[in-house]
Motif scaffolding. Structure first.
Motif, short mmCIF file in Angstrom:
data_model
loop_
_atom_site.label_atom_id
_atom_site.label_comp_id
_atom_site.label_asym_id
_atom_site.label_seq_id
_atom_site.Cartn_x
_atom_site.Cartn_y
_atom_site.Cartn_z
N ALA A 56 0.89 -1.23 0.03
CA ALA A 56 -0.01 0.06 -0.03
C ALA A 56 0.86 1.29 -0.18
O ALA A 56 0.62 2.29 -0.86
N GLU A 57 2.18 1.36 0.68
CA GLU A 57 2.86 2.34 0.83
C GLU A 57 3.56 2.56 -0.64
O GLU A 57 3.67 3.83 -0.88
N VAL A 58 3.81 1.62 -1.27
CA VAL A 58 4.48 1.76 -2.71
C VAL A 58 3.40 2.29 -3.39
O VAL A 58 3.64 3.21 -4.27
N VAL A 59 2.06 1.92 -3.55
CA VAL A 59 1.13 2.78 -4.35
C VAL A 59 1.02 4.27 -4.12
O VAL A 59 0.69 5.01 -4.68
N GLN A 60 1.04 4.37 -2.68
CA GLN A 60 0.88 5.70 -2.11
C GLN A 60 1.97 6.73 -2.31
O GLN A 60 1.66 7.97 -2.55
N ASN A 61 3.18 5.92 -2.41
CA ASN A 61 4.31 6.94 -2.78
C ASN A 61 5.35 6.38 -4.04
O ASN A 61 5.97 5.38 -3.54
N PRO A 62 5.20 7.09 -5.06
CA PRO A 62 6.09 6.65 -6.18
C PRO A 62 7.50 6.76 -6.02
O PRO A 62 8.42 6.31 -6.68
N ASN A 63 7.92 7.43 -4.96
CA ASN A 63 9.46 7.53 -4.64
C ASN A 63 9.90 6.27 -3.52
O ASN A 63 10.99 6.43 -3.21
#
Length: 163
Positions: A56-63
């Protein structure tokens, strides 16, 4: 859910892939499929290993480092598989992966309907759904790997294989 992801990817790949002279027309569909595979496999691997929060963090943060790794893997794959030069592959990846993640984060699928990231992660094997894990276990049972007869394939079965 998968239809929405496919539609979404088709929409955002038009400029980066289809209209890109660095991508031979005969490879357009394959490059698009590679983008889908890279994203879904990465998110699936995270959720299947109990790291749905990180997915979910990956989807929320492209960096996020995993998102950056997705870009790198995708660029490497299309260079190797389709002969796209390094600069073009990196450019495509740097545009495409964040754009798709941004669209996923934005909350709508390709047809404008609501897109639920938790449902996506569940369908990939995260908490709540476990579909990927169930499917893989089901294949193992069908292949005769359920050595303890409990209906799943797990560490207990592996242990029994070597006794």
């Amino acid at each position: 859910m998968w239809d929405q992801i496919t539609q979404l990817i088709q929409q955002v790949t038009q400029q980066s892939v289809v209209n890109n002279p660095a991508v031979p027309n005969e490879h357009n569909e394959s490059v698009i499929a590679e983008a889908k595979n890279t994203i879904t496999q990465t998110l699936s691997d995270l959720t299947a290993s109990g790291r749905a929060d990180e997915a979910a963090e990956v989807v929320q943060n492209p960096n996020h480092p995993v998102a950056q790794q997705m870009e790198s893997n995708f660029a490497g794959n299309i260079m190797q598989k389709f002969g796209i030069n390094g600069a073009a592959a990196s450019g495509i990846a740097a545009t495409l992966i964040p754009t798709i993640l941004n669209a996923l984060r934005g909350g709508t699928g390709g047809n404008g309907s609501a897109f639920n990231i938790q449902s996506l992660l569940s369908s990939l094997g995260g908490s709540g759904g476990g579909n990927l894990q169930s499917t893989l276990s089901g294949f193992g049972v069908k292949l005769g790997l359920d050595k303890d007869g409990d209906g799943d394939v797990d560490l207990n079965d592996l242990t029994k294989m070597f006794k």
